[in-house]
Design an enzyme around this catalytic site. Structure first.
Site, PDB file in Angstrom:
ATOM      1  N   GLY A 159       0.778  -1.218   0.000  1.00  0.00           N
ATOM      2  CA  GLY A 159       0.000   0.000   0.000  1.00  0.00           C
ATOM      3  C   GLY A 159       0.816   1.277   0.000  1.00  0.00           C
ATOM      4  O   GLY A 159       1.996   1.307  -0.374  1.00  0.00           O
ATOM      5  N   CYS A 160       0.165   2.344   0.437  1.00  0.00           N
ATOM      6  CA  CYS A 160       0.749   3.688   0.355  1.00  0.00           C
ATOM      7  C   CYS A 160       2.006   3.840   1.193  1.00  0.00           C
ATOM      8  O   CYS A 160       2.872   4.663   0.872  1.00  0.00           O
ATOM      9  CB  CYS A 160      -0.284   4.719   0.805  1.00  0.00           C
ATOM     10  SG  CYS A 160      -1.775   4.799  -0.215  1.00  0.00           S
ATOM     11  N   ALA A 161       2.144   3.074   2.264  1.00  0.00           N
ATOM     12  CA  ALA A 161       3.291   3.213   3.154  1.00  0.00           C
ATOM     13  C   ALA A 161       4.561   2.610   2.585  1.00  0.00           C
ATOM     14  O   ALA A 161       5.652   2.854   3.100  1.00  0.00           O
ATOM     15  CB  ALA A 161       2.985   2.564   4.507  1.00  0.00           C
ATOM     16  N   ALA A 162       4.445   1.825   1.506  1.00  0.00           N
ATOM     17  CA  ALA A 162       5.591   1.046   1.033  1.00  0.00           C
ATOM     18  C   ALA A 162       6.719   1.901   0.484  1.00  0.00           C
ATOM     19  O   ALA A 162       7.880   1.496   0.520  1.00  0.00           O
ATOM     20  CB  ALA A 162       5.135   0.038  -0.011  1.00  0.00           C
ATOM     21  N   PHE A 356       1.256   6.083   5.546  1.00  0.00           N
ATOM     22  CA  PHE A 356       0.309   5.187   6.191  1.00  0.00           C
ATOM     23  C   PHE A 356      -0.221   4.174   5.183  1.00  0.00           C
ATOM     24  O   PHE A 356      -0.427   4.490   4.012  1.00  0.00           O
ATOM     25  CB  PHE A 356      -0.839   5.991   6.801  1.00  0.00           C
ATOM     26  CG  PHE A 356      -0.368   7.195   7.556  1.00  0.00           C
ATOM     27  CD1 PHE A 356       0.166   7.056   8.826  1.00  0.00           C
ATOM     28  CD2 PHE A 356      -0.403   8.454   6.987  1.00  0.00           C
ATOM     29  CE1 PHE A 356       0.642   8.165   9.518  1.00  0.00           C
ATOM     30  CE2 PHE A 356       0.061   9.564   7.656  1.00  0.00           C
ATOM     31  CZ  PHE A 356       0.590   9.425   8.935  1.00  0.00           C
TER      32      PHE A 356
END
Length: 386
Positions: A159-162, A356
């Protein structure tokens, strides 16, 4: 202030970004959503609200289909008899379009860093919107002229945190092996998963996700006239009682996304303690690179820490001009921040990066903008005997 020099130091030397050719104005996307929801007034009212409040004006897509009129756009079709593209069809688009986008961002990052592609020791590829084998990393190795012996680390479906997770992993590699040079490449084609649905989850995704790629070079660095970011301490954390707040699942017609409206509230509840831990009780820094997962997330962080508008403008500008590009987004934020700091001739300034993702995961990292540093010139492969 910069406290680490030589061994153990990790710097983002070069940053590259890339966008697909098709520009989507928010009003045009909403017109298609409006047409597809003409028989569902309740969903239409909800769509109007979230499209108005999400903070996005323009996005980009790899899929030309979105430029067609509403009655011809298969992804957001108004024809109930017309089947939306299958997941396999969407993965065909991903394989075709992700590679050139990732390659363009990587080439820019390598040029910006002033390093030789053949001397890069590690490649981290990041994506949650598609997958194929042999993977993106193997294709980029051939296209970019990287070593066949390069160490490959794919980060998928995080997701976005990667994107920030990859930066922290690269920092750990370089801190342990100062001669290493790490290439990070993030590519996300979020729009290929938009679907004709009146559910709140689908409408959230339709309102602010876009396509794009970003890349950076992380190394120990040793002199250059251009500034970059020195990476400091960081950590990841799973926030309690939040596993169901962000879900990304494979469906028959693309990936199904669920984003809870409670995410900003959860951040307000738990994030302060995590930032205090990151800063070891120290003062808040002037620079904030916040992943703009949505306007509500940026609002929550700004309110929680009492930030000025100037401290969140880099995140809001990216959201406004490109949308949420999942893992690729944070490097767009850092690139915009770096350009402004260079233009203003700023000296060293400390900062915090936040992102996040599903879990609910929070990634936190300290960094320092450094006006100048030296780039090492020797072959990075000497350290590993490669």
């Amino acid at each position: 202030m910069v406290s680490e020099h030589g061994a153990g130091r990790a710097l983002i030397q070069g940053i590259g970004t890339a966008l697909p050719p098709h520009r989507l104005c928010q009003d045009d996307v909403f017109a298609k959503i409006e047409a597809s929801l003409r028989e569902d007034p309740h969903a239409l009212r909800w769509a109007k609200r979230i499209f108005k409040q999400c903070g996005v004006q323009v996005r980009y897509t790899c899929e030309e289909d979105f430029l067609k009129p509403a009655d011809q756009c298969t992804y957001l079709s108004t024809d109930k008899q017309q089947a939306a593209p299958s997941t396999s069809k969407r993965m065909e688009v991903y394989r075709r379009e992700s590679v050139p986008l990732a390659e363009k961002a990587a080439e820019e990052a390598i040029r910006d860093a002033g390093v030789e592609a053949s001397g890069i020791t590690h490649i981290l590829t990041v994506s949650c919107t598609g997958q194929f084998l042999p993977g993106l990393d193997t294709v980029l190795i051939h296209r970019l002229g990287l070593s066949a012996r390069i160490q490959r680390i794919p980060l998928t479906f995080q997701g976005c945190a990667a994107g920030l997770r990859a930066i922290q992993l690269a920092q750990q590699i370089v801190s342990a092996s100062p001669a290493a040079t790490v290439l990070i490449v993030c590519v996300e084609l979020c729009t290929i998963h938009l679907q004709p649905s009146g559910s709140r989850e689908a409408l959230f995704g339709a309102s602010f996700f876009g396509d794009g790629a970003s890349a950076c070079i992380v190394s120990s660095g040793e002199a250059d006239q251009q500034g970059g970011f020195q990476l400091g301490g960081g950590h990841s954390v799973l926030l309690p009682d939040s596993a169901d707040e962000m879900i990304w699942e494979v469906g028959d017609t693309g990936f199904d996304l669920y984003l809870s409206p409670n995410i900003p509230k959860l951040l307000r509840t738990f994030l302060r303690d995590e930032v205090d831990r990151l800063l070891d009780g120290g003062a808040l820094p002037p620079l904030w690179a916040i992943h703009p997962g949505g306007r509500g997330i940026v609002d929550a962080v700004q309110d929680l820490f009492g930030l000025e508008d100037s401290q969140t403008e880099f995140s809001r500008n990216v959201l406004r001009d490109f949308g949420n590009l999942s893992s690729a987004t944070l490097l767009f934020v850092l690139k915009g921040m770096r350009e402004r700091l260079r233009e203003q001739g700023e000296g060293e300034r400390s900062g915090v990066a936040l992102a996040f993702g599903p879990g609910l995961t929070a990634e936190l990292l300290r960094f320092t903008y450094v006006p100048s540093f030296v780039t090492k010139r020797e072959s990075s492969y000497e350290y590993a005997g490669l």
